[in-house]
Design a protein around this motif. Structure first.
Motif, short mmCIF file in Angstrom:
data_model
loop_
_atom_site.label_atom_id
_atom_site.label_comp_id
_atom_site.label_asym_id
_atom_site.label_seq_id
_atom_site.Cartn_x
_atom_site.Cartn_y
_atom_site.Cartn_z
N ARG A 86 26.15 113.97 124.72
CA ARG A 86 25.90 112.66 124.13
C ARG A 86 27.04 112.41 123.13
NH1 ARG A 86 19.90 113.98 122.31
NH2 ARG A 86 20.81 116.07 122.50
N VAL A 87 27.88 111.47 123.45
CA VAL A 87 29.15 111.32 122.73
C VAL A 87 29.13 110.06 121.87
CG1 VAL A 87 31.65 111.24 122.97
CG2 VAL A 87 30.28 112.45 124.68
N PHE A 88 29.65 110.17 120.66
CA PHE A 88 29.65 109.08 119.70
C PHE A 88 31.05 108.90 119.11
CE2 PHE A 88 25.47 110.90 119.90
CZ PHE A 88 24.60 109.81 119.89
N ASP A 89 31.49 107.65 119.02
CA ASP A 89 32.71 107.32 118.28
C ASP A 89 32.39 107.38 116.80
OD1 ASP A 89 35.33 106.14 117.72
OD2 ASP A 89 34.21 104.31 117.26
N TRP A 90 33.42 107.46 115.97
CA TRP A 90 33.17 107.59 114.54
C TRP A 90 32.64 106.31 113.91
CZ3 TRP A 90 37.47 107.53 110.35
CH2 TRP A 90 38.34 106.45 110.56
N GLY A 91 32.79 105.16 114.58
CA GLY A 91 32.18 103.92 114.12
C GLY A 91 32.83 103.27 112.93
N GLN A 92 34.11 103.60 112.63
CA GLN A 92 34.79 103.06 111.46
C GLN A 92 36.02 102.24 111.80
OE1 GLN A 92 33.27 103.53 108.44
NE2 GLN A 92 31.72 104.60 109.65
N GLY A 93 36.15 101.84 113.07
CA GLY A 93 37.31 101.04 113.45
C GLY A 93 38.59 101.87 113.46
N ARG A 94 39.67 101.25 113.01
CA ARG A 94 40.97 101.93 113.01
C ARG A 94 41.09 102.86 111.79
NH1 ARG A 94 45.41 100.88 115.90
NH2 ARG A 94 44.47 98.95 116.66
N ASN A 95 41.62 104.03 112.00
CA ASN A 95 41.78 105.01 110.92
C ASN A 95 43.03 104.65 110.12
OD1 ASN A 95 42.18 107.23 109.28
ND2 ASN A 95 41.78 108.75 110.87
N MET A 96 42.81 104.11 108.93
CA MET A 96 43.91 103.68 108.08
C MET A 96 44.16 104.64 106.92
SD MET A 96 44.93 101.04 109.68
CE MET A 96 46.07 100.27 108.52
N GLY A 97 43.57 105.82 107.01
CA GLY A 97 43.76 106.80 105.94
C GLY A 97 42.67 106.70 104.89
N VAL A 98 43.01 107.03 103.66
CA VAL A 98 42.03 107.06 102.58
C VAL A 98 41.55 105.65 102.27
CG1 VAL A 98 41.63 107.70 100.17
CG2 VAL A 98 43.15 109.08 101.60
N ARG A 99 40.24 105.46 102.31
CA ARG A 99 39.63 104.18 101.98
C ARG A 99 38.39 104.42 101.15
NH1 ARG A 99 43.83 102.74 103.02
NH2 ARG A 99 44.60 101.05 104.34
N PRO A 100 38.12 103.56 100.15
CA PRO A 100 36.95 103.76 99.30
C PRO A 100 35.67 103.85 100.12
CG PRO A 100 38.38 102.07 98.38
CD PRO A 100 38.90 102.38 99.75
N GLY A 101 34.89 104.87 99.87
CA GLY A 101 33.59 105.00 100.52
C GLY A 101 33.61 105.55 101.93
N LEU A 102 34.80 105.84 102.48
CA LEU A 102 34.86 106.27 103.89
C LEU A 102 34.13 107.58 104.10
CD1 LEU A 102 35.82 105.97 106.77
CD2 LEU A 102 38.03 106.97 106.10
N ARG A 103 34.34 108.52 103.21
CA ARG A 103 33.67 109.81 103.38
C ARG A 103 32.16 109.66 103.37
NH1 ARG A 103 35.92 115.27 100.52
NH2 ARG A 103 34.28 116.74 101.16
N GLY A 104 31.66 108.79 102.50
CA GLY A 104 30.23 108.53 102.45
C GLY A 104 29.72 107.86 103.71
N ARG A 105 30.50 106.92 104.25
CA ARG A 105 30.08 106.24 105.48
C ARG A 105 30.06 107.21 106.66
NH1 ARG A 105 33.48 102.35 103.26
NH2 ARG A 105 35.16 102.75 104.75
N LEU A 106 31.00 108.14 106.67
CA LEU A 106 31.01 109.13 107.75
C LEU A 106 29.81 110.07 107.63
CD1 LEU A 106 34.81 109.97 108.01
CD2 LEU A 106 33.40 108.75 109.68
#
Length: 257
Positions: A86-106
């Motif tokens: 069962r495969v899932f994309d990370w769901g965050q669009g394009r990886n633009m590097g460090v972004r506020p809150g990204l770690r929490g969203r992941l």
């Protein structure tokens, strides 16, 4: 010339010096143009791919590399589905590097998937996506079954990549904390769960030395002959990923190729 399909495991005693690594030389940048040939070779390898081991259907989260999005991992995710996961994309669009809150969203994404499936997941991270894969796993060891990184700079001179100028431009003012000795030391520390770090000496984007982990009981470094842009569809990489994900829980063994 047909790209190689072989892969080999690197012993801990052969760990390279990542602190003094240099960005890939120009001839390796040019070699990144072979990624289309690698994709074509994989597309013509249906019998080989069909013979690779299938798994138990546990969830797998796939994270793309810097400046890439879900489309970059289409081949990898489709392949994993054919192996029963069962495969899932990370769901965050394009990886633009460090972004506020990204770690929490992941972390929320991880919670969503594990709550939905009811079991721990494996995480596969490509390049910079592997950095997030490792840190999510480090923060949530009870929810992550295994981690696989592909061309991920995790230790040493992190400026030894062809992508460093673009990374600093797009993340100006956001990346300083990521380069403190404390953070770098933590990032380089091995994980507690089975971890496979795939690297290539033909990588034209990231110095291959950076993509190897410090030794740990269930951590290994596996070499393939892929371009950096080809990690997600090179058939040797797919063979390593399939083999590693198919291992039963609690029965980890080193990759034998």
């Amino acid at each position: 010339m047909t790209p190689s399909t072989s892969a080999s495991r690197t012993a801990a005693t052969d760990l390279p010096d990542a602190d003094h690594a240099h960005a890939p030389r120009p001839h390796l940048w040019l070699r990144e143009g072979l990624t289309g040939l690698e994709l074509a070779h994989t597309a013509l390898s249906r019998r080989f791919l069909a013979g690779l081991p299938s798994g138990d259907g546990h969830p797998v989260l796939v994270l793309p590399g810097f400046l890439a999005g879900a489309s970059s991992t289409n081949v990898l995710r489709a392949f994993l589905r054919t192996k029963g996961y069962r495969v899932f994309d990370w769901g965050q669009g394009r990886n633009m590097g460090v972004r506020p809150g990204l770690r929490g969203r992941l972390a929320e994404r991880l919670d969503h998937v594990t709550d939905r499936t009811g079991e721990p997941m494996s995480i596969v991270g490509w390049s910079a996506g592997g950095i997030y894969a490792r840190e999510i796993a480090r923060d949530n060891p009870d929810r992550v079954r295994s981690v696989i990184t592909m061309g991920t700079p995790m230790r040493g001179n992190l400026r030894a990549t062809s992508a460093w100028p673009a990374y600093t431009l797009l993340n100006r003012g956001r990346n300083a904390v990521d380069l403190t000795p404390e953070v770098l030391g933590s990032r380089a520390a091995p994980l507690s769960m089975p971890t496979t770090c795939i690297y290539s000496r033909y990588d034209g984007i990231v110095a291959w030395e950076l993509c190897t982990s410090l030794p740990a009981p269930t951590t290994e470094n596996v070499e393939v002959r892929s371009t950096h842009l080809g990690f997600g569809h090179h058939r040797a990489t797919l063979a390593v990923v399939a083999d590693r994900l198919a291992q039963p829980v609690g029965a980890w063994q080193p990759y034998r190729g």
